[in-house]
Design a protein around this motif. Structure first.
Motif, PDB file in Angstrom:
ATOM      1  N   LEU A  72       2.694   3.800   7.505  1.00 36.90           N
ATOM      2  CA  LEU A  72       1.931   2.540   7.527  1.00 36.90           C
ATOM      3  C   LEU A  72       1.915   1.948   8.929  1.00 36.90           C
ATOM      4  CD1 LEU A  72       2.862   0.517   4.292  1.00 36.90           C
ATOM      5  CD2 LEU A  72       0.955   2.081   4.653  1.00 36.90           C
ATOM      6  N   ARG A  73       3.042   2.012   9.619  1.00 34.73           N
ATOM      7  CA  ARG A  73       3.120   1.427  10.974  1.00 34.73           C
ATOM      8  C   ARG A  73       2.220   2.188  11.944  1.00 34.73           C
ATOM      9  NH1 ARG A  73       9.626   0.645  10.158  1.00 34.73           N
ATOM     10  NH2 ARG A  73       9.498  -1.448   9.263  1.00 34.73           N
ATOM     11  N   ARG A  74       2.258   3.502  11.829  1.00 28.58           N
ATOM     12  CA  ARG A  74       1.465   4.341  12.740  1.00 28.58           C
ATOM     13  C   ARG A  74      -0.034   4.134  12.507  1.00 28.58           C
ATOM     14  NH1 ARG A  74      -0.339   9.375  11.444  1.00 28.58           N
ATOM     15  NH2 ARG A  74       1.168   9.538   9.749  1.00 28.58           N
ATOM     16  N   MET A  89       0.820  -1.215   0.000  1.00 27.63           N
ATOM     17  CA  MET A  89       0.000   0.000   0.000  1.00 27.63           C
ATOM     18  C   MET A  89       0.854   1.265   0.000  1.00 27.63           C
ATOM     19  SD  MET A  89      -3.049   1.057   2.678  1.00 27.63           S
ATOM     20  CE  MET A  89      -3.878  -0.523   2.555  1.00 27.63           C
ATOM     21  N   SER A  90       0.523   2.168  -0.915  1.00 26.62           N
ATOM     22  CA  SER A  90       1.158   3.487  -0.891  1.00 26.62           C
ATOM     23  C   SER A  90       0.838   4.139   0.450  1.00 26.62           C
ATOM     24  CB  SER A  90       0.585   4.398  -1.980  1.00 26.62           C
ATOM     25  OG  SER A  90       0.625   3.815  -3.251  1.00 26.62           O
ATOM     26  N   VAL A 103      -7.303   0.889   5.341  1.00 26.64           N
ATOM     27  CA  VAL A 103      -6.412   0.338   6.365  1.00 26.64           C
ATOM     28  C   VAL A 103      -7.228  -0.464   7.384  1.00 26.64           C
ATOM     29  CG1 VAL A 103      -4.739   0.886   8.176  1.00 26.64           C
ATOM     30  CG2 VAL A 103      -4.799   2.251   6.068  1.00 26.64           C
ATOM     31  N   ALA A 104      -8.385   0.071   7.772  1.00 34.04           N
ATOM     32  CA  ALA A 104      -9.228  -0.613   8.766  1.00 34.04           C
ATOM     33  C   ALA A 104      -9.691  -1.966   8.240  1.00 34.04           C
ATOM     34  CB  ALA A 104     -10.429   0.270   9.110  1.00 34.04           C
ATOM     35  N   GLN A 153       0.646  -2.250  12.622  1.00 31.22           N
ATOM     36  CA  GLN A 153       1.371  -3.469  12.218  1.00 31.22           C
ATOM     37  C   GLN A 153       2.882  -3.210  12.173  1.00 31.22           C
ATOM     38  OE1 GLN A 153       0.059  -5.835   8.955  1.00 31.22           O
ATOM     39  NE2 GLN A 153      -2.054  -5.068   9.022  1.00 31.22           N
ATOM     40  N   ALA A 154       3.641  -4.310  12.228  1.00 30.16           N
ATOM     41  CA  ALA A 154       5.104  -4.194  12.217  1.00 30.16           C
ATOM     42  C   ALA A 154       5.628  -3.745  10.846  1.00 30.16           C
ATOM     43  CB  ALA A 154       5.737  -5.527  12.598  1.00 30.16           C
ATOM     44  N   VAL A 155       4.965  -4.155   9.787  1.00 31.52           N
ATOM     45  CA  VAL A 155       5.341  -3.836   8.393  1.00 31.52           C
ATOM     46  C   VAL A 155       6.797  -4.247   8.126  1.00 31.52           C
ATOM     47  CG1 VAL A 155       5.328  -2.152   6.518  1.00 31.52           C
ATOM     48  CG2 VAL A 155       3.679  -1.932   8.405  1.00 31.52           C
TER      49      VAL A 155
END
Lengths: 307, 304
Positions: free
Chosen positions: A159-161, A106-107, A118-119, A165-167
């Motif tokens: 993405l993490r925030r 995901m961008s 995201v949800a 997720q750990a990503v």
């Protein structure tokens, strides 16, 4: 007319690769791996959710799906945006109804713009992996390393925030990398990358900070190639994807577990006249038995435990 | 100076020419020519052509080609073994330095090694005569070293030629070129000294032009191969024909294409009047039995 003398010198003509990123390895000489439950094939579904800014002006090359008409290019902008409103939902539902897992590239700007996406990704337990800032940020050519470092850091941090997720996975926008990309993403905690299309299985690569692993993601079997570039019909997509699966399934009987990557762009695969083709290949693959649906991180963990 | 035409061959009507008779009454000489290639990650620039479609490092393009050597080659080889089809290898000779295991597998099978230059990212464009001669000498020595064979065939690296190429090949003792697509049968090529012939390769049923450039599904590709074969097999009853199947392991060795490749080999090897040959064997037979008659027929027409 003649060429400079260095055109006929070959400094890397030696055993192995012409770089230090990974070692040569013949797929058929490796130790076979066993997947959980003795599955023959690990099914790795990889939806690719991207933001294409309408004012994009990418450097290096034009990414597939980019704008191509005079501004304002409503045609291309809204077709891509359709994927993130409607198309992805259809794909997610098809996966949910079959109890399948996925890794979603995901961008980071899409994650910022559309919290719902995201949800939904979190609700279904899908793994989120880095996919850069957006499709105007290509990791290519003469991109200054400090600029690229900032793109990598900020896109992963976002993405993490937003997901919690750990990503730990990465797939660059349009498979673009600079000479520094592997080092930059590894330094930010990325453990696997799916831009190097030279293998059907994971293999170990070298970054400055330590190892990073490549995960298979052949672009020739993506919906981008088959629907986007070649304009093949859904039935032809089904044939070609099932040929891929069946060959891997057959080989797994002799050479150990294989990985079937199914890379899907929602603006192509999530439209009404193509979604049935996606559902058909999922059903046919699952109908074989011995298929393990997993995220990239899970597949890599199972593979690493056996090396 | 650009030329109006290559100046490498003269006209010969298709249905009015000497007859080629292949060994054992075969109608068709079938040969399979995998391009076993090494593309460099950071090649030096050639002024006539960029090395990669994307800025270096073109990770997608580079790793796609590398798939052929890690995976595709081995899968393709296994299928060819199963159908008893030998390879005539269009070889970037540096590949043998990088991957001696691949060179050894080809040598063990007694496959022909012919030249596709040193790397597929080193083009002949703008080489002077001495540079091109040096490249040819390098290839010749490398083929000898890795296969024990005397170099016989030449497909220019990435199909890049100069006006000197054919003369320099003949001078070096190369027997056949694959860079000319003007005919379905081997033909004499005009060179300053010695002899050279063209042997049909193909850009029509090449896996690159069909599967990647030509928007041909794997099934369409098998159909095209069968149609090409059927027509040449039919015409071969009248005058011996050649069919080449040019391949690239990074394309044909993909899991989603193997079934169709196997179907094509199964179809071709299921016919009895087919000579499963190599490029060198076709060229040798032509020199021994056809060259003089073709040269005389061409000369008798005085060009047109």
């Amino acid at each position: 007319m003649s060429l400079p003398a260095d055109y006929l010198t070959y400094p890397y003509r030696r055993p192995g690769m012409d770089h230090e990123r990974y070692a040569y390895s013949n797929l058929f000489q490796r130790k076979p791996v066993t997947w959980p439950g003795n599955a023959r094939v690990a099914l790795w579904v990889l939806p690719v959710l991207e933001f294409f800014p309408m004012d994009m002006a990418p450097k290096g090359f034009r990414p597939p799906g980019g704008m191509e008409r005079p501004a304002p290019d409503y045609w291309n902008y809204t077709l891509r945006d359709y994927g993130n409103r409607v198309g992805f939902a259809r794909i997610y539902r098809a996966l949910e109804r079959r109890g399948l897992k996925a890794s979603v590239a995901m961008s980071s700007r899409l994650a910022e713009r559309y919290p719902h996406v995201v949800a939904e990704t979190n609700r279904l337990g899908f793994e989120l992996i880095g996919h850069g800032v957006d499709m105007n940020h290509l990791h290519t050519g003469a991109l200054p390393v400090e600029e690229e470092r900032e793109w990598v850091k900020s896109s992963l941090a976002t993405l993490r925030r937003l997901s919690g997720q750990a990503v730990t996975g990465w797939h660059s926008p349009a498979y673009s990398q600079t000479h520094a990309t592997l080092d930059l993403i590894a330094a930010e905690g990325v453990q696997y990358v799916s831009d190097w299309v030279n293998d059907d299985m994971p293999y170990r690569m070298q970054a400055k900070s330590g190892p990073i692993h490549s995960m298979p993601n052949a672009f020739e079997i993506t919906d981008m190639q088959i629907f986007g570039f070649f304009k093949y019909k859904p039935a032809q997509f089904v044939e070609q994807v099932m040929d891929q699966f069946e060959l891997l399934y057959r080989e797994a009987g002799k050479h150990g577990g294989r990985i079937m990557t199914l890379s899907l762009r929602p603006w192509l695969s999530g439209v009404p006249h193509r979604i049935a083709a996606i559902e058909t290949v999922l059903d046919r693959m699952l109908g074989h038995g011995g298929v393990w649906s997993a995220t990239g991180a899970e597949i890599l963990a199972a593979w690493k435990a056996q090396q | 100076m650009p030329k109006e035409e290559p100046g490498l061959y003269d006209y010969l009507p298709y249905y009015d020419r000497p007859r080629i008779e292949w060994p054992n009454g075969a109608r068709l000489a079938f040969w399979c020519a995998p391009n076993v290639e090494f593309y460099e990650l950071n090649p030096p620039a050639n002024p006539s052509r960029p090395s990669w479609p994307r800025p270096v490092p073109d990770v997608q393009g580079y790793s796609w080609r590398d798939y052929g050597n890690r995976v595709g080659f081995w899968r393709m080889m296994e299928a060819m073994d199963r159908y008893g089809v030998r390879g005539s290898i269009s070889l970037n000779v540096a590949l043998c330095d990088h991957f001696p295991d691949i060179a050894a597998a080809m040598r063990e099978r007694n496959w022909e090694f012919f030249s596709h230059g040193i790397y597929n990212t080193r083009y002949t464009y703008q080489m002077d005569e001495a540079q091109e001669r040096a490249m040819i000498a390098d290839v010749k020595a490398s083929v000898k070293k890795w296969s024990g064979q005397d170099l016989a065939g030449w497909l220019a690296p990435a199909l890049t030629n100069t006006d000197n190429t054919m003369d320099l090949l003949a001078e070096a003792g190369v027997k056949y070129t694959l860079d000319l697509f003007h005919d379905d049968q081997p033909m004499p090529v005009k060179v300053k000294q010695g002899r050279l012939i063209s042997v049909p390769y193909s850009l029509e049923i090449n896996d690159f032009t069909t599967l990647f450039q030509g928007n041909c599904t794997p099934r369409d590709y098998t159909d095209a191969i069968k149609a090409q074969f059927d027509r040449l097999y039919q015409e071969g009853a009248e005058n011996g024909q050649v069919m080449c199947l040019p391949l690239h392991p990074y394309l044909i060795g993909q899991p989603h294409r193997m079934k169709q490749f196997e179907a094509a080999l199964d179809y071709i090897t299921g016919h009895d009047k087919v000579w499963l040959a190599t490029g060198r064997e076709i060229a040798d037979h032509y020199y021994a039995h056809c060259y003089d008659r073709f040269a005389a027929a061409i000369a008798a027409r005085k060009g047109g």
